[in-house]
Design an enzyme around this catalytic site. Structure first.
Site, mmCIF file in Angstrom:
data_model
loop_
_atom_site.group_PDB
_atom_site.id
_atom_site.type_symbol
_atom_site.label_atom_id
_atom_site.label_comp_id
_atom_site.label_asym_id
_atom_site.label_seq_id
_atom_site.Cartn_x
_atom_site.Cartn_y
_atom_site.Cartn_z
ATOM 1 N N ASN A 1 4.683 -6.240 -27.345
ATOM 2 C CA ASN A 1 5.651 -5.478 -27.130
ATOM 3 C C ASN A 1 6.963 -6.158 -26.499
ATOM 4 O O ASN A 1 8.466 -6.626 -26.925
ATOM 5 C CB ASN A 1 5.699 -4.491 -25.408
ATOM 6 N N SER B 1 5.309 3.497 -28.684
ATOM 7 C CA SER B 1 5.498 2.648 -29.928
ATOM 8 C C SER B 1 5.971 2.889 -30.871
ATOM 9 O O SER B 1 5.776 1.759 -31.878
ATOM 10 C CB SER B 1 4.320 1.779 -29.667
#
Length: 401
Positions: free
Chosen positions: A188, A82
């Site tokens: 996400n 991430s």
């Protein structure tokens, strides 16, 4: 990435002052102690690098490969999970600066009809809300089908190809977490949608835009966007995971998870990089070298991620960057990233002049927050059993993957 499927939550540990730094070559004694402790507790290897007002420090502990015993090196590449999100954020912010979109545009304006179903409504969600995780859109990596494929089913599904539209479709199976703009939750799906918007606006792939707008200007020569490729560019070590996660934590044998198709992470988490390139990126990003002043201010405008706001000790989240105040009072911008067998953190002070990056090549335990505290505060974990005293904001943020 945020989910139990790719990484274990990072545990909070207390921080106590390390001895006063000695000569220059010993100024990172606290960092080395924390790295060694990770290896002693079971992580195969740890890699770290910092740039502090022009002074470079490099360090490692443990091994890059359990089979050969090869040590980790500063040139080794690894999956950053991430930490990818800041790259995607820069693309959208640059497009805004060029007048090709506005962060207050709705998602539906650019991707009509895509965000629909079970209460999701793209006409009510802005691009800004995607980037700061206030959209309320369900996190597709929490979908049971994908979670199963990427944990217990990983050996059979490690090479599966996922299209961005499929990932959004998984999210649309579920109800939103909250109405747009009324809460905060890491998803996400937000960054997959941001990548899709970039492609729609430019007519080029997300990967092309990242290479042109971020990698080349920042001089990131060792950073790659693998797409559907499962291979790791050389040099690289191995990545290890236990894959199974339960109420009592990770279980099962250690498995080599180095090769995988990262398309399920895409604009939210597919990038491969090095500690050196992550330091260069965060220096350019936080230091204001990639964005005009207006967009730089937007990048670093943090929303609270919990009750009480950032001033009360809760974490703050900007546009692809987290804001945390450390136990010694130093504030940093950072992000963590977890993907099978690889746990990463990159951080910078407000001026972009003191950056650091760490990577663990195992994901079943570890405390990236302790490494940040060691780098910026000179602290090391205490003896087991002491009460945790680490910054509440750091504790929360390093649990986000």
């Amino acid at each position: 990435m945020v989910s139990a499927l790719a990484a274990t939550a990072l545990t909070a540990t207390a921080a106590t002052a390390a001895p006063s730094p000695g000569p220059d070559h010993d100024r990172h004694a606290a960092v080395r102690a924390v790295m060694d402790q990770h290896v002693k507790e079971g992580i195969p290897g740890v890699l770290g690098r910092s740039e502090d007002h022009g002074a470079t420090w490099k360090g490692s502990a443990g091994v890059a490969d359990l089979s050969t015993g090869r040590k980790r090196t500063d040139r080794d590449r690894f999956r950053i999970g991430s930490v990818t999100k800041a790259f995607t954020s820069v693309v959208l912010l640059q497009l805004e600066a060029e007048g090709r979109l506005n962060l207050d545009d709705t998602v539906d304006r650019h991707l009509p009809g895509l965000v629909r179903g079970n209460g999701h409504d793209g006409t009510r969600i802005t691009l800004r809300q995607l980037l700061n995780h206030t959209s309320g859109i369900y996190n597709y990596t929490a979908d049971p089908e994908l979670a199963a494929a990427l944990t217990t089913g990983f050996p059979q599904h490690r090479y599966d190809v996922w299209k961005p539209g499929q990932l959004v479709g998984l999210a649309m199976r579920h109800q939103p977490d909250f109405a747009p703009g009324t809460g905060w939750n890491y998803s996400n799906t937000n960054y997959v949608l941001a990548g899709m918007v970039a492609e729609k606006v430019t007519g080029r792939s997300w990967a092309q835009e990242v290479r042109q707008r971020v990698l080349r200007p920042a001089g990131l020569r060792d950073t790659t966007l693998p797409g559907n490729s499962s291979a790791m560019p050389s040099p690289h070590g191995r990545a290890y995971s236990k894959l199974k996660f339960g109420p009592s934590g990770p279980s099962g044998p250690i498995q080599d998870t180095t090769e995988l198709n990262p398309s399920w992470g895409w604009a939210a988490g597919e990038i491969i990089s090095t500690t050196g390139d992550l330091n260069r990126f965060y220096s350019a990003l936080v230091g204001g070298k990639l964005l005009p002043a207006k967009q730089q201010k937007e990048l670093l405008t943090a929303v609270p991620t919990g009750p009480g706001g950032e001033s009360a000790g809760a974490a703050g989240y900007g546009l692809g960057l987290m804001r945390a105040k450390l136990s010694c009072g130093t504030s940093v911008w950072l992000h963590t990233g977890g993907i099978h067998g690889s746990s990463t953190l990159a951080a910078s002070t407000d001026d972009g002049r003191h950056t650091t990056a760490f990577n663990l090549n195992g994901d079943w335990l570890g405390d990236l927050g302790a490494l940040v505290e060691a780098e910026y505060c000179g602290t090391v974990p205490p003896a087991k059993g002491h009460t945790a005293q680490r910054s509440p904001s750091l504790e929360k943020l390093t649990a986000l993957r």
